[in-house]
Design an enzyme around this catalytic site. Structure first.
Site, PDB file in Angstrom:
ATOM      1  N   LYS A   1       0.824  -1.212   0.000  1.00  0.00           N
ATOM      2  CA  LYS A   1       0.000   0.000   0.000  1.00  0.00           C
ATOM      3  C   LYS A   1       0.860   1.265   0.000  1.00  0.00           C
ATOM      4  CE  LYS A   1      -4.372  -1.730   1.741  1.00  0.00           C
ATOM      5  NZ  LYS A   1      -5.403  -1.665   2.782  1.00  0.00           N
TER       6      LYS A   1
ATOM      7  N   LYS B   1     -11.351  -5.645  -5.042  1.00  0.00           N
ATOM      8  CA  LYS B   1     -12.365  -4.608  -5.165  1.00  0.00           C
ATOM      9  C   LYS B   1     -11.764  -3.314  -5.684  1.00  0.00           C
ATOM     10  CE  LYS B   1     -12.663  -4.507  -0.230  1.00  0.00           C
ATOM     11  NZ  LYS B   1     -13.337  -4.492   1.014  1.00  0.00           N
TER      12      LYS B   1
ATOM     13  N   LYS C   1      -5.154 -11.835  -7.587  1.00  0.00           N
ATOM     14  CA  LYS C   1      -6.426 -12.052  -6.905  1.00  0.00           C
ATOM     15  C   LYS C   1      -7.471 -11.060  -7.445  1.00  0.00           C
ATOM     16  CE  LYS C   1      -8.287 -11.018  -2.421  1.00  0.00           C
ATOM     17  NZ  LYS C   1      -8.107 -10.569  -1.055  1.00  0.00           N
TER      18      LYS C   1
END
Ligand code: TRP
Length: 331
Positions: free
Chosen positions: A113, A198, A195
């Site tokens: 992140k 969202k 993966k």
């Protein structure tokens, strides 16, 4: 197994994907039958990356409605919004003092992140695992159902629990991650090495639970496959394997049964079948979510009683922790 406590949470930071549905929420349905369950909307985690406040509020309610629409029973579980239970932040503070900066800097998700949001590497982002440890430890959870990407965070929660217990005496239950097998590995439709997420920048990579029928079918039509035409699970066919896994988890069939079903048929036909199946399965959930969202009195009632249930347990834990560390708590 009787009497065990389960804790999990999802961040209301983006629309949920079919990966979240089969990988998390759907598995929780079986857990709620056997265990004492707490399921939270982790809005405090969500603000570690920038959120639009109005969107965050809307998504929090929308997520709660979705949980219920999927079959989470608010009579059986405590369904609540993290920020409504102040002990999360209180426990995080204490746990911060038994957590080392170095170990937080080494966390995989923090590093990812930080790269992704290089202009906003805030303290909260680094503290994210400690907040998550506080979530879990507040409720003395035995089991924490999470996807593969969250196991490192559960590990740290275990380390923190053990460390605190060693220093201050037996206080916390040492939790265990419950890795969801089914659906845990639903991949991006555009890059099956990744993966399904969202927050993927490519809107065709993820199928959202809010997508309408046409959108779902279109995304599956565009899914990345390969040039040969066999519909089988194979390491060199990650795209087709992923579609088979999705089809299997939405029909309840084994992947072998799915392979048989599509033997000798083309990719086009197969993709359409996957798209239609997913759309058919999601339609009633979407309907129900809409209905619940329009019944605000009911929804606010559910969240108020969930928060109250969580609060009662959390207050006991924090009081014990404050006693252990020597905080004055009045008479
Ligand atoms: N970090 C988790 C995720 O992004 C969400 C989460 C927050 C969580 N608190 C938790 C999961 C406690 C399990 C237990 O998926």
């Amino acid at each position: 197994m009787e009497g065990k406590t389960v804790y999990s949470a999802i961040q209301p930071s983006g629309d949920l994907t079919i990966g979240n549905y089969v990988g998390s929420i759907r598995n929780w349905l079986t857990l709620q039958e056997e265990y004492d369950c707490y399921f939270a909307m982790a809005n405090m985690h969500a603000i570690t990356v920038r959120q639009d406040p109005a969107e965050l509020r809307r998504r929090t309610l929308s997520l709660a409605a979705l949980y219920i629409a999927c079959g989470i029973d608010p009579e059986k579980c405590a369904l609540y919004v993290q920020s409504q239970v102040p002990q999360h932040a209180e426990l995080m503070w204490v746990l911060n003092t038994v957590t080392y900066v170095g170990e937080m800097e080494r966390m995989t998700q923090f590093k990812d992140k930080s790269r992704k949001h290089a202009d906003n590497i805030n303290m909260g982002l680094m503290d994210y695992p400690v907040l998550m440890a506080a979530d879990i430890l507040l409720f003395k959870a035995d089991l924490v159902p999470v996807g593969q990407d969250q196991t490192q965070h559960v590990e740290i929660a275990r380390d923190i629990a053990i460390r605190f217990n060693n220093r201050f005496g037996e206080t916390f239950t040492v939790p265990k991650a419950l890795i969801m097998k089914q659906g845990a590995k639903i991949a991006s439709l555009q890059d099956p090495a990744k993966k399904m997420s969202k927050s993927d920048e490519n809107p065709n990579a993820s199928v959202f639970l809010t997508d309408d029928r046409d959108t779902i079918i279109r995304k599956f039509k565009r899914a990345v496959t390969d040039s040969d035409d066999r519909i089988v699970v194979s390491e060199d066919k990650p795209g087709i394997s992923n579609l088979l896994a999705i089809y299997a988890s939405f029909t309840g069939k084994t992947t072998e049964e799915c392979e048989k079903e599509f033997e000798g048929r083309g990719y086009g036909e197969f993709k359409l079948a996957v798209g239609e199946t997913v759309a058919d399965k999601l339609a009633p959930v979407q309907e129900e979510q809409k209905r619940i969202l329009s019944d605000k009195t009911y929804l606010h009632g559910v969240l108020a009683s969930g928060a109250e249930r969580a609060f009662k347990v959390a207050r006991k834990t924090i009081s014990k922790v404050y006693r252990k560390v020597g905080f004055y708590q009045g008479e």
